[in-house]
Scaffold this motif. Structure first.
Motif, PDB file in Angstrom:
ATOM      1  N   GLU A  23      29.266  14.525   0.877  1.00 46.22           N
ATOM      2  CA  GLU A  23      30.016  14.143   2.074  1.00 46.22           C
ATOM      3  C   GLU A  23      30.948  15.257   2.544  1.00 46.22           C
ATOM      4  OE1 GLU A  23      29.524  11.600   3.751  1.00 46.22           O
ATOM      5  OE2 GLU A  23      28.850   9.922   2.513  1.00 46.22           O
ATOM      6  N   ARG A  24      30.874  16.422   1.905  1.00 45.05           N
ATOM      7  CA  ARG A  24      31.816  17.492   2.239  1.00 45.05           C
ATOM      8  C   ARG A  24      31.637  17.972   3.678  1.00 45.05           C
ATOM      9  NH1 ARG A  24      32.212  22.786  -1.512  1.00 45.05           N
ATOM     10  NH2 ARG A  24      29.978  22.403  -1.472  1.00 45.05           N
ATOM     11  N   ASN A  25      30.404  18.113   4.132  1.00 48.02           N
ATOM     12  CA  ASN A  25      30.177  18.562   5.507  1.00 48.02           C
ATOM     13  C   ASN A  25      30.714  17.545   6.516  1.00 48.02           C
ATOM     14  OD1 ASN A  25      28.924  20.918   4.653  1.00 48.02           O
ATOM     15  ND2 ASN A  25      26.885  20.007   4.681  1.00 48.02           N
ATOM     16  N   HIS A  26      30.565  16.267   6.192  1.00 48.00           N
ATOM     17  CA  HIS A  26      31.083  15.226   7.076  1.00 48.00           C
ATOM     18  C   HIS A  26      32.596  15.333   7.200  1.00 48.00           C
ATOM     19  CE1 HIS A  26      31.267  10.630   8.106  1.00 48.00           C
ATOM     20  NE2 HIS A  26      31.712  11.401   9.079  1.00 48.00           N
ATOM     21  N   LEU A  27      33.282  15.554   6.071  1.00 45.99           N
ATOM     22  CA  LEU A  27      34.740  15.677   6.108  1.00 45.99           C
ATOM     23  C   LEU A  27      35.166  16.954   6.823  1.00 45.99           C
ATOM     24  CD1 LEU A  27      37.355  14.357   5.252  1.00 45.99           C
ATOM     25  CD2 LEU A  27      37.224  15.590   3.079  1.00 45.99           C
ATOM     26  N   HIS A  28      34.410  18.022   6.650  1.00 47.38           N
ATOM     27  CA  HIS A  28      34.716  19.275   7.367  1.00 47.38           C
ATOM     28  C   HIS A  28      34.637  19.067   8.882  1.00 47.38           C
ATOM     29  CE1 HIS A  28      33.821  23.245   9.134  1.00 47.38           C
ATOM     30  NE2 HIS A  28      34.632  23.710   8.194  1.00 47.38           N
ATOM     31  N   ASP A  29      33.618  18.362   9.329  1.00 48.97           N
ATOM     32  CA  ASP A  29      33.495  18.080  10.768  1.00 48.97           C
ATOM     33  C   ASP A  29      34.652  17.233  11.270  1.00 48.97           C
ATOM     34  OD1 ASP A  29      31.118  19.471  10.695  1.00 48.97           O
ATOM     35  OD2 ASP A  29      29.861  17.678  10.532  1.00 48.97           O
ATOM     36  N   ALA A  30      35.105  16.292  10.444  1.00 42.79           N
ATOM     37  CA  ALA A  30      36.225  15.443  10.845  1.00 42.79           C
ATOM     38  C   ALA A  30      37.508  16.266  10.993  1.00 42.79           C
ATOM     39  CB  ALA A  30      36.421  14.325   9.824  1.00 42.79           C
ATOM     40  N   PHE A  31      37.748  17.213  10.093  1.00 41.10           N
ATOM     41  CA  PHE A  31      38.935  18.070  10.203  1.00 41.10           C
ATOM     42  C   PHE A  31      38.823  18.993  11.410  1.00 41.10           C
ATOM     43  CE2 PHE A  31      40.228  16.914   5.889  1.00 41.10           C
ATOM     44  CZ  PHE A  31      41.609  16.950   6.018  1.00 41.10           C
ATOM     45  N   THR A  32      37.627  19.482  11.688  1.00 41.39           N
ATOM     46  CA  THR A  32      37.456  20.330  12.878  1.00 41.39           C
ATOM     47  C   THR A  32      37.784  19.565  14.146  1.00 41.39           C
ATOM     48  OG1 THR A  32      35.715  21.600  11.742  1.00 41.39           O
ATOM     49  CG2 THR A  32      35.802  21.741  14.152  1.00 41.39           C
TER      50      THR A  32
END
Length: 363
Positions: free
Chosen positions: A75-84
């Motif tokens: 889920e790391r990519n999903h969280l990265h997109d959310a922070f972006t």
């Protein structure tokens, strides 16, 4: 004035460096860049001045709740997109003359809601294996962690034919013994992890290489090795590859005394070992006299020599073998079989009825 202006920017830069590089940022530090974080506060409070320092401290206070967050690594990519997306929203609010005292707590609250919806970290299942399904990402330190237990799985595989002896036979080789070339293997081995099987000579032995944790669906391979001579060991220096045996199901037929020894199934993902399962095959009894003479006669006539492909091979169980295996006829499987039988019966009845209808109408 120029020197004063230049000097006044130094404390702000030092404060920004200490604030944005501090461990309290955790998830925010992992998924946003230093320049993005500074730019947000500069838009809110200006390039320098006391308001800039207040903005930086408010940023830290708002996101302190994300210090020790641990998420599923997938889920790391999903969280990265959310922070972006969050950084873009904060920049838009700053350009609209919004207040950072309101914007930062709201942004942190939204990020906490996003994290709650992410897939949870799967628990590590002992006692063995490199379990990629349990890989997690930790915001404190911004690193990925995976459950790495021993590669040797005690009794995880199972035999599909054969029986376990009361007292396993064979020459046990612990890690301190000398290797095949006279060299020590370099450590003790827990031979209790080897599963013991007994098969009558002339019959067939079947093995199933399985573990009690989830394996990735892609890039999984199974390789088999054999340590002959009645050796019971987990020392990899004794094993030789059986190239023809691929897959989690293999069989030996017919079993002979030369097949007595330890078999190792190694499960790999993208060529990296994930787990190993061991079987010790003990061969007993004698085959029918006529069968032995017939085999010897064929070898003499054809100048035949045993090959690895004929010693152990991959196989696919038939429907009867699957139904005969333990745990096959579960209540759900019984319902599926009953439904399939009913559907087949109804289909056959319909075909017969249509045939007779067509036949009598034609007459």
């Amino acid at each position: 004035m120029a020197l004063l202006a230049q000097g006044s920017t130094v404390p702000s830069a030092l404060v920004a460096l200490m604030v944005f590089r501090g461990p309290a940022w955790a998830c925010l530090f992992c998924f946003t860049s230093y320049e993005e974080r500074v730019r947000i506060c500069q838009i809110f409070a200006g390039v320098e001045g006391p308001e800039l320092e207040k903005c930086q401290k408010a940023f830290i206070t708002a996101f302190q709740g994300l210090l020790d967050i641990e998420i599923n690594d997938y889920e790391r990519n999903h969280l990265h997109d959310a922070f972006t997306q969050m950084t873009h929203s904060l920049q838009e609010m700053a350009m609209a003359q919004g207040s950072f005292k309101v914007a930062f707590p709201n942004a942190a609250k939204k990020m906490q809601e996003v994290i709650k919806k992410l897939k949870e970290v799967e628990a590590c299942i002992p006692p063995c294996g490199v379990q990629e399904a349990s890989r997690s990402f930790r915001c404190r330190g911004c690193y990925s962690d995976v459950c790495e237990l021993s590669l040797d799985c005690p009794g995880e595989g199972r035999s599909l034919q054969g029986q376990e002896p009361d007292e396993p036979e064979g020459r046990e080789l612990s890690g301190k013994g000398a290797g095949p070339d006279g060299a020590g293997s370099g450590g003790d081995a827990d031979l209790s992890a080897v599963q013991d099987l007994t098969v009558t000579r002339g019959q067939q032995a079947k093995f199933s290489c399985s573990v009690n944790f989830s394996l990735p669906k892609e890039e999984i391979t199974y390789s088999w090795k054999f340590a002959g001579g009645g050796v019971r060991t987990q020392d990899q220096s004794y094993f030789r590859d059986i190239l023809q045996a691929r897959g989690h199901l293999v069989r030996i037929r017919p079993v002979q005394l030369k097949h007595r020894g330890t078999y190792c199934c190694e499960i790999s993902q993208d060529q990296f070992p994930v787990a190993r399962v061991y079987f010790f095959l003990n061969v007993t009894g004698a085959p029918p006299r006529g069968e032995t003479k017939l085999q010897v006669s064929f070898r003499k006539v054809l100048d035949w020599a045993p090959r690895e492909a004929e010693m152990i091979e991959s196989w696919r169980p038939s429907l009867g073998e699957l139904l005969a295996s333990s745990g096959a006829l579960t209540p759900s499987n019984q319902c599926l079989l009953a439904a399939a039988a009913a559907l087949a019966s109804a289909s056959a009845t319909l075909v017969v009825w249509m045939f007779f209808r067509w036949y009598f109408q034609g007459n």
